[in-house]
Write a protein that holds these residues in place. Sequence first.
Motif, PDB file in Angstrom:
ATOM      1  N   VAL A  56      39.055  11.722  70.010  1.00  0.00           N
ATOM      2  CA  VAL A  56      38.141  12.280  71.028  1.00  0.00           C
ATOM      3  C   VAL A  56      38.492  11.724  72.404  1.00  0.00           C
ATOM      4  N   ALA A  57      38.765  10.414  72.478  1.00  0.00           N
ATOM      5  CA  ALA A  57      39.099   9.790  73.759  1.00  0.00           C
ATOM      6  C   ALA A  57      40.391  10.368  74.337  1.00  0.00           C
ATOM      7  N   ILE A  58      41.419  10.521  73.493  1.00  0.00           N
ATOM      8  CA  ILE A  58      42.688  11.072  73.961  1.00  0.00           C
ATOM      9  C   ILE A  58      42.524  12.531  74.368  1.00  0.00           C
ATOM     10  N   THR A  64      45.678   7.423  78.212  1.00  0.00           N
ATOM     11  CA  THR A  64      46.666   6.733  79.041  1.00  0.00           C
ATOM     12  C   THR A  64      46.317   5.269  79.261  1.00  0.00           C
ATOM     13  N   TYR A  65      45.047   4.928  79.216  1.00  0.00           N
ATOM     14  CA  TYR A  65      44.646   3.539  79.454  1.00  0.00           C
ATOM     15  C   TYR A  65      45.151   2.601  78.362  1.00  0.00           C
ATOM     16  N   SER A 138      51.504  14.682  70.091  1.00  0.00           N
ATOM     17  CA  SER A 138      51.256  15.696  69.063  1.00  0.00           C
ATOM     18  C   SER A 138      49.864  16.306  69.215  1.00  0.00           C
ATOM     19  N   LEU A 139      48.904  15.456  69.550  1.00  0.00           N
ATOM     20  CA  LEU A 139      47.542  15.954  69.724  1.00  0.00           C
ATOM     21  C   LEU A 139      47.448  16.920  70.895  1.00  0.00           C
ATOM     22  N   GLY A 149      42.320  23.292  67.383  1.00  0.00           N
ATOM     23  CA  GLY A 149      43.626  22.699  67.142  1.00  0.00           C
ATOM     24  C   GLY A 149      43.524  21.198  66.962  1.00  0.00           C
ATOM     25  N   ALA A 150      42.698  20.547  67.792  1.00  0.00           N
ATOM     26  CA  ALA A 150      42.509  19.105  67.675  1.00  0.00           C
ATOM     27  C   ALA A 150      41.874  18.751  66.339  1.00  0.00           C
ATOM     28  N   ILE A 151      40.926  19.562  65.887  1.00  0.00           N
ATOM     29  CA  ILE A 151      40.273  19.323  64.594  1.00  0.00           C
ATOM     30  C   ILE A 151      41.283  19.449  63.452  1.00  0.00           C
TER      31      ILE A 151
END
Length: 215
Positions: A56-58, A64-65, A138-139, A149-151
Motif C-alpha cells: 500500500v505504501a509503495i 522511495t524513502y 514490478s508493482l 493490478g496491485a491486488i
Amino acid sequence: MGLAAIFMTSMLMGFFGAIVPGPLLTVTINESLRRGAKAGPQIASGHALVELALVVAIFYGLGTYITWPVVKGTIGIVGGLFLFWMAYGILKESFNSVVLDFSGETTAKGLRPWVSGITVTASNPYWFLWWATAGAGSLMLAANYGIIGAICFYLGHIIADYIWFTFVAFTVARGKKLFTPLVYRFVLGVCGLFLVGLAGYFVYSGAGFLMSFRA
C-alpha cells in the motif's frame, strides 16, 4: 501483460524469494518443531500483513524513502539487535532440558507465530530493499491496471509464501518422530547460530549505510 500474467509472475517471484534461507525460514522451522504444522501458515499470515502495509505504501508513492541510507541503516541495526535477541532465546532453549510436546497446543514460550512473522519480516532490511527495488518496479508495472493490478500482484506474492512456509512446517512436523531431545537441541542450536550470523551481518550492513549517509 494481463492480470493473469501479473499474478503468475508475482507468484514465481514470491517462490524465488521465499526459498532463499533467511530469518523467516529459520523461525518457521523452529516454531514448527515446537508447535506443529499450523505454525507455517500463522507465520505466513504475519508476514503477509507487513507486506500488505508495504505494498500500500509503495502503491501510493512512499517506497522511495526505503532507499535512503539513514532508513536502511536504522532498519539494519534495529533489525539485527532484534535477531540477536531471538537467537539468544533459541540458543538458551537448546542448552536447557527439553521435553518435546508436539500436541499442537500453543504452550511454547516466546512470541506467537503470527507475531514472529510480523517482527522477523519488519526487522529484515534486505526484505525492505527488495521491495524498494525489484518489488516496487514490478508493482508499478502491475499498477498500470490500477488497484486491481496491485491486488493481483500482492495475492500472487503472498500465496507463494503461504504455499512454501506451510510446506516447510508440514514437512518438519511430519518428521517429529525423528526429533529426539538431542536432535531437537541440535536443530535449535543450528537455527540460533544462523540467526546470530544474520544479526551480525544486519548490524554491520546497517552501520555501513549510516556511515555512508554521514559521509
